[in-house]
Design an enzyme around this catalytic site. Structure first.
Site, short mmCIF file in Angstrom:
data_model
loop_
_atom_site.label_atom_id
_atom_site.label_comp_id
_atom_site.label_asym_id
_atom_site.label_seq_id
_atom_site.Cartn_x
_atom_site.Cartn_y
_atom_site.Cartn_z
N GLY A 32 0.83 -1.19 0.00
CA GLY A 32 0.00 0.00 0.00
C GLY A 32 0.86 1.24 0.00
O GLY A 32 1.98 1.23 0.54
N GLY A 34 0.67 5.78 -0.11
CA GLY A 34 -0.10 7.00 -0.10
C GLY A 34 0.81 8.19 0.08
O GLY A 34 2.04 8.05 0.14
N ALA A 35 0.22 9.37 0.18
CA ALA A 35 1.01 10.59 0.28
C ALA A 35 1.81 10.65 1.58
O ALA A 35 2.87 11.26 1.63
CB ALA A 35 0.10 11.80 0.18
N VAL A 39 3.29 1.01 3.13
CA VAL A 39 3.12 -0.19 3.95
C VAL A 39 3.72 -1.39 3.22
O VAL A 39 3.54 -1.55 2.01
CB VAL A 39 1.62 -0.44 4.25
CG1 VAL A 39 1.47 -1.65 5.17
CG2 VAL A 39 0.99 0.78 4.89
N LYS A 54 4.75 -0.25 8.56
CA LYS A 54 4.14 0.98 8.08
C LYS A 54 5.11 2.13 8.30
O LYS A 54 5.39 2.53 9.42
CB LYS A 54 2.82 1.25 8.81
CG LYS A 54 2.11 2.51 8.31
CD LYS A 54 0.78 2.72 9.02
CE LYS A 54 0.05 3.95 8.49
NZ LYS A 54 -1.24 4.16 9.17
N ASP A 145 -11.49 8.30 11.45
CA ASP A 145 -11.42 7.84 10.06
C ASP A 145 -11.93 6.40 9.95
O ASP A 145 -11.30 5.55 9.32
CB ASP A 145 -10.00 7.95 9.52
CG ASP A 145 -9.94 7.81 7.99
OD1 ASP A 145 -10.99 8.00 7.33
OD2 ASP A 145 -8.86 7.50 7.45
#
Length: 469
Positions: A32, A34-35, A39, A54, A145
């Site tokens: 995974g 993201g910005a 991960v 992570k 979240d």
């Protein structure tokens, strides 16, 4: 998880070059990206345990996730932080439990399967989610979240809350007393739930003197859930990581010898944040974001998690998002079309939200209703969602209250963990561009007005007003 993802194609050389990590873990693949984080699936060299690493590129997100997971250590439905690495000049790397799938995949497979997700399975997933949220809220932690892709599931059917990078721990002096010795345990999720077990949960007593009984706890929680701490740093770290948390974002930190030392109950450590007097409204993923957040409110607490919980439960029941807005304005329009007009009559005080007088919608004569959004579902199931998806934050049922709902004692009973229909893995073809998963990639906040039809903009004493028709 089998196969790689976009993260596997672009290595973060900082983690591969850190000897303290590579000496203990073999990094197998990226799962995974993201910005703000990457991960990886890894193997612990000492015993072969598969873990998730992570690597978090944002200081505040790292701090929040580590502190929250330390505070939640031992919670059976919150992801376990095995250890973490963090030193000056380096990103934090959290070593977390690895999970093969998540609730978003369960929902996706339910769509493909005749009959969808069985009622017993739905109840079991709900029970576990409620236990995880209850553990957070007992400790004054707002996750901020909650969504299906942040609810990770192991091969044994155990579901755990993950991705606490946006979480906040409320002011220590406002926390509800939680003596674990007196707190009743929720119904076990690995056994059949019957009326006697729920009554035992509701009425359990101890021969020892308790500082607080359940009724007192609920009363304090009702007042507590809307309290907040100041959070000026939120404005600088509005994390929109897509679904990088998928399968692996839970994290925990190595505990200090003194678990209360210099950690998550300290107020002075965040004194700089306390000057602003408010949270940021820019948290959570849009489809699960409470109306008060969409209208810019910064005075909120645990109750925003309860709205998200209702949206998750509705999606479990209908196998489609309850409010799939394409922008913040569209999100509000979808909520109002279902629940009806949001005004001082339906929720006194809403006009004080920062953006309430800037955006207005035509009056909804006949709301769609939650019943229509959940066709072929029982009154008990619809009622469960109604207790969460309501305008007044103070009216939303707490996780503890829902654990006692008679829905979980009605036939069919929750499926035992060993009999749950758990997807074998999160397949690579479910991923979208840039490691984004399950169609949740485009739910970040925006205010794109171009996609809407006619709108009237007028000047007001406070600035401007937009009316959509």
């Amino acid at each position: 998880m089998e196969g790689g993802s976009s993260a596997g194609g672009r290595r973060s050389w900082s983690i591969y070059g850190r000897v303290e990590i590579t000496a203990r873990y073999e990094i197998l693949e990226g799962i995974g990206s993201g910005a703000y984080s990457d991960v990886y699936r890894a193997r612990r060299l000492s015993d072969g345990l598969t873990v998730a690493l992570k690597e978090v590129h944002d200081y505040q997100s790292s701090l929040r996730e580590i502190e929250a997971l330390q505070a939640l250590r031992g919670s059976s439905n919150v992801v376990n932080l095995i250890e973490h690495f963090w030193q000056d000049g380096e990103d934090a790397v959290l070593v977390l439990e690895f999970f093969q799938t998540d609730l978003a995949t369960v929902i996706k497979e339910g769509k493909r399967r005749d009959g969808g997700i069985g009622v017993g399975d739905v109840k079991q997933w709900m029970l576990q989610i409620l236990c995880g949220v209850d553990a957070c809220h007992r400790r004054g932690i707002a996750h901020r979240d909650l969504k299906p892709s942040n609810l990770l599931i192991g091969a044994d059917g155990v579901l755990k809350l993950a991705d606490f990078g946006q979480s906040r721990i409320l002011n220590a002096f406002e926390q509800v007393p939680t003596n674990e010795e007196w707190m009743p345990d929720p119904p076990t999720t690995d056994q059949e739930v019957n009326q006697s077990s729920v009554e035992g949960y509701e009425n359990q007593t101890s021969q020892e003197l308790r500082p607080l009984n359940e009724e007192d706890y609920l009363q304090q929680l009702d007042g507590f859930k809307k309290r907040h701490v100041t959070d000026d740093t939120d404005k600088e770290s509005n994390l929109q990581d897509g679904d990088v948390s998928c399968l692996a974002t839970c994290s925990t930190g190595e505990m200090e010898e003194d678990p209360d030392k210099g950690s998550y109950f300290s107020v002075d450590d965040e004194s700089a944040e306390h000057e602003s007097g408010a949270f940021t409204s820019y948290v959570g993923t849009r489809w699960f974001r409470a109306p008060e957040l969409l209208f810019g409110s910064t005075n909120y607490g645990l109750e925003i998690d309860l709205w998200a919980l209702g949206c998750i439960f509705a999606e479990l029941l209908s196998l489609k998002p309850l409010f799939p807005g394409t922008s913040d304005i569209d999100q509000l329009a979808k909520v109002i079309s279902v629940l009806g007009d949001l005004n001082e009559e339906s929720y006194p005080g809403c006009s004080k939200w920062p953006d309430y007088n800037k955006i207005s919608f035509n009056k909804v004569e006949i709301p769609i209703s939650l019943e229509a959004c959940l066709p072929n579902r029982s009154p008990s199931e619809v009622n469960l969602v109604k207790r969460l998806v309501c305008y007044d934050p103070a009216s939303r049922a707490t996780a503890m209250e829902l654990l006692l709902d008679t829905y979980f004692t009605e036939e069919p009973l929750p499926t035992p963990l060993s009999e749950l229909n758990v997807p074998s893995s999160k397949k690579a073809h479910d991923e979208g561009p840039s490691g984004e998963f399950n169609g949740y990639a485009n739910m970040e906040s925006d205010s794109d007005l171009e996609e809407f039809g006619h709108m009237d903009v007028s000047n007001t004493e406070k600035g401007f007003s937009i009316r959509f028709s």
